[in-house]
Motif scaffolding. Structure first.
Motif, PDB file in Angstrom:
ATOM      1  N   ALA A  19      51.872  51.188  10.685  1.00 31.50           N
ATOM      2  CA  ALA A  19      50.343  50.726  10.738  1.00 31.50           C
ATOM      3  C   ALA A  19      50.207  49.924   9.466  1.00 31.50           C
ATOM      4  N   ALA A  20      50.743  50.332   8.326  1.00 28.89           N
ATOM      5  CA  ALA A  20      50.453  49.764   7.072  1.00 28.89           C
ATOM      6  C   ALA A  20      51.188  48.187   7.071  1.00 28.89           C
ATOM      7  N   ALA A  21      52.154  48.146   7.773  1.00 30.23           N
ATOM      8  CA  ALA A  21      52.574  46.736   7.807  1.00 30.23           C
ATOM      9  C   ALA A  21      51.963  45.707   8.509  1.00 30.23           C
ATOM     10  N   VAL A  22      51.116  46.318   9.696  1.00 34.70           N
ATOM     11  CA  VAL A  22      50.080  45.358  10.478  1.00 34.70           C
ATOM     12  C   VAL A  22      49.396  44.792   9.356  1.00 34.70           C
ATOM     13  N   GLY A  23      48.648  45.737   8.637  1.00 33.56           N
ATOM     14  CA  GLY A  23      47.717  45.281   7.564  1.00 33.56           C
ATOM     15  C   GLY A  23      48.359  44.330   6.755  1.00 33.56           C
ATOM     16  N   LYS A  24      49.308  44.663   6.200  1.00 32.35           N
ATOM     17  CA  LYS A  24      50.103  43.857   5.172  1.00 32.35           C
ATOM     18  C   LYS A  24      50.543  42.260   5.813  1.00 32.35           C
ATOM     19  N   ASP A  69      51.360  66.784  -1.321  1.00 33.62           N
ATOM     20  CA  ASP A  69      51.896  65.332  -0.673  1.00 33.62           C
ATOM     21  C   ASP A  69      50.779  64.928  -0.005  1.00 33.62           C
ATOM     22  N   HIS A  70      49.780  65.276   0.787  1.00 31.23           N
ATOM     23  CA  HIS A  70      48.947  64.788   1.351  1.00 31.23           C
ATOM     24  C   HIS A  70      47.831  64.101   0.430  1.00 31.23           C
ATOM     25  N   TRP A  71      47.497  64.944  -0.639  1.00 33.04           N
ATOM     26  CA  TRP A  71      46.665  64.186  -1.928  1.00 33.04           C
ATOM     27  C   TRP A  71      47.374  62.967  -2.226  1.00 33.04           C
ATOM     28  N   ILE A  72      48.625  62.943  -2.589  1.00 33.40           N
ATOM     29  CA  ILE A  72      49.131  62.063  -3.216  1.00 33.40           C
ATOM     30  C   ILE A  72      49.086  60.784  -2.212  1.00 33.40           C
ATOM     31  N   ALA A  73      49.674  61.112  -0.956  1.00 34.64           N
ATOM     32  CA  ALA A  73      49.467  59.802  -0.080  1.00 34.64           C
ATOM     33  C   ALA A  73      47.979  59.496   0.183  1.00 34.64           C
ATOM     34  N   PHE A  74      47.053  60.300   0.040  1.00 32.24           N
ATOM     35  CA  PHE A  74      45.561  59.884   0.548  1.00 32.24           C
ATOM     36  C   PHE A  74      45.139  58.843  -0.751  1.00 32.24           C
ATOM     37  N   VAL A  75      45.401  59.333  -2.094  1.00 33.12           N
ATOM     38  CA  VAL A  75      45.013  58.588  -2.977  1.00 33.12           C
ATOM     39  C   VAL A  75      45.636  57.395  -3.330  1.00 33.12           C
ATOM     40  N   LEU A  76      47.140  57.190  -3.164  1.00 39.27           N
ATOM     41  CA  LEU A  76      47.457  55.881  -3.114  1.00 39.27           C
ATOM     42  C   LEU A  76      47.337  54.877  -1.930  1.00 39.27           C
ATOM     43  N   LEU A  77      47.239  55.536  -0.790  1.00 42.67           N
ATOM     44  CA  LEU A  77      46.809  54.455   0.241  1.00 42.67           C
ATOM     45  C   LEU A  77      45.344  54.255   0.058  1.00 42.67           C
ATOM     46  N   GLY A  78      44.771  55.150  -0.317  1.00 41.94           N
ATOM     47  CA  GLY A  78      43.185  54.907  -0.258  1.00 41.94           C
ATOM     48  C   GLY A  78      43.037  53.884  -1.513  1.00 41.94           C
ATOM     49  N   ALA A  79      43.548  53.926  -2.789  1.00 43.89           N
ATOM     50  CA  ALA A  79      43.451  52.766  -3.695  1.00 43.89           C
ATOM     51  C   ALA A  79      43.917  51.623  -3.094  1.00 43.89           C
ATOM     52  N   LEU A  80      44.920  51.473  -2.495  1.00 41.68           N
ATOM     53  CA  LEU A  80      45.616  50.335  -2.041  1.00 41.68           C
ATOM     54  C   LEU A  80      44.481  49.521  -1.086  1.00 41.68           C
ATOM     55  N   GLY A 170      42.918  46.889   4.835  1.00 38.88           N
ATOM     56  CA  GLY A 170      42.523  48.007   3.465  1.00 38.88           C
ATOM     57  C   GLY A 170      41.836  49.108   4.394  1.00 38.88           C
ATOM     58  N   VAL A 171      41.039  48.928   5.471  1.00 35.69           N
ATOM     59  CA  VAL A 171      40.678  49.995   6.169  1.00 35.69           C
ATOM     60  C   VAL A 171      41.601  50.756   6.897  1.00 35.69           C
ATOM     61  N   VAL A 172      42.733  50.048   7.415  1.00 34.94           N
ATOM     62  CA  VAL A 172      43.920  50.686   8.033  1.00 34.94           C
ATOM     63  C   VAL A 172      44.624  51.756   7.019  1.00 34.94           C
ATOM     64  N   LEU A 173      45.064  51.106   5.795  1.00 40.34           N
ATOM     65  CA  LEU A 173      45.622  51.977   4.944  1.00 40.34           C
ATOM     66  C   LEU A 173      44.761  53.290   4.624  1.00 40.34           C
ATOM     67  N   ILE A 174      43.279  53.000   4.520  1.00 42.55           N
ATOM     68  CA  ILE A 174      42.481  54.206   3.885  1.00 42.55           C
ATOM     69  C   ILE A 174      42.607  55.230   5.174  1.00 42.55           C
ATOM     70  N   VAL A 175      42.340  54.642   6.548  1.00 45.59           N
ATOM     71  CA  VAL A 175      42.745  55.643   7.770  1.00 45.59           C
ATOM     72  C   VAL A 175      43.798  56.302   7.591  1.00 45.59           C
ATOM     73  N   ILE A 176      44.651  55.668   7.432  1.00 40.80           N
ATOM     74  CA  ILE A 176      46.241  56.377   7.511  1.00 40.80           C
ATOM     75  C   ILE A 176      46.307  57.581   6.360  1.00 40.80           C
ATOM     76  N   GLY A 177      45.762  57.267   5.063  1.00 43.74           N
ATOM     77  CA  GLY A 177      45.494  58.381   4.350  1.00 43.74           C
ATOM     78  C   GLY A 177      44.635  59.433   4.493  1.00 43.74           C
ATOM     79  N   SER A 178      43.835  59.022   5.311  1.00 42.63           N
ATOM     80  CA  SER A 178      42.690  59.993   5.576  1.00 42.63           C
ATOM     81  C   SER A 178      43.320  60.839   6.647  1.00 42.63           C
ATOM     82  N   LEU A 179      43.880  60.254   7.608  1.00 36.77           N
ATOM     83  CA  LEU A 179      44.674  61.090   8.564  1.00 36.77           C
ATOM     84  C   LEU A 179      45.604  61.888   8.025  1.00 36.77           C
ATOM     85  N   ILE A 180      46.424  61.472   7.087  1.00 35.15           N
ATOM     86  CA  ILE A 180      47.541  62.452   6.647  1.00 35.15           C
ATOM     87  C   ILE A 180      46.968  63.524   6.016  1.00 35.15           C
ATOM     88  N   LEU A 181      45.672  63.353   5.280  1.00 31.91           N
ATOM     89  CA  LEU A 181      45.053  64.511   4.460  1.00 31.91           C
ATOM     90  C   LEU A 181      44.581  65.294   5.538  1.00 31.91           C
TER      91      LEU A 181
END
Length: 191
Positions: A19-24, A69-80, A170-181
């Motif tokens: 999913a992140a690669a589609v955005g990239k 782990d879920h908070w780390i992924a959420f913050v990194l993906l959300g910031a990106l 960007g929205v895709v990355l935030i959604v992925i981070g939010s889903l992980i969280l």
């Protein structure tokens, strides 16, 4: 672990990277297969190494990392994701100004953010009868393939929506981070 379990685990570990690669891919100016392969290799190596790292850390570090782990992924993906949205709202660029590739650092940070769950999987595999090298190789290969396909799929998406594709990415990355969280908090019973 049998073949089906290993293949299923490898596929599951590669879906958020896909999913992140589609955005990239959407944020680039018509990425070529070479760029897709480069991105796939970066993500695949990172995703393949993290279960090995988790396996080495084993039981000692797993409870600490698992708690965050879920908070780390959420913050990194959300910031990106926020950065990509900010760049997408900027002044529309001429088509030739759209980048042809992402920096290694940007891809590596995204790869790490999407592979934190593989670290935990590796730590868990330290306590069962599983060949960590086979599992890590399967995860790395699946991620390589999925990310390469994701970048090329994003190429088509980028052509359809132009500069604003960065907003979608960007929205895709935030959604992925939010889903992980959400998944981790829901599994823990906190929500």
């Amino acid at each position: 672990m049998n073949f089906v379990a290993t293949a299923s685990l490898a596929l599951a570990m590669s879906t958020d990277a896909f999913a992140a690669a589609v955005g990239k891919g959407a944020a680039l100016q018509r990425p070529h297969l070479r760029e897709a392969l480069r991105t796939g290799a970066i993500f695949g190596v990172i995703e393949g190494l993290t279960p090995l790292l988790g396996w080495v850390l084993g039981n000692a570090a797993a409870p600490y990392v698992e708690a965050w782990d879920h908070w780390i992924a959420f913050v990194l993906l959300g910031a990106l994701g926020l950065r990509m949205i900010h760049e997408g709202w900027g002044e529309p660029e001429l088509e030739e100004e759209k980048p042809n590739s992402h920096s290694f650092l940007r891809l590596a940070v995204t790869g790490v953010a999407t592979s934190i769950d593989a670290l935990i999987v590796g730590a868990g595999l330290a306590f069962i009868d599983a060949n960590i090298f086979v599992v890590a190789a399967a995860i790395g290969c699946a991620t390589f393939i999925m990310v390469t396909l994701g970048v090329m799929l994003g190429r088509g998406l980028g052509a359809l929506v132009g500069k604003r594709a960065e907003i979608v990415g960007g929205v895709v990355l935030i959604v992925i981070g939010s889903l992980i969280l959400y998944e981790h908090l829901h599994a823990a019973g906190t929500i």
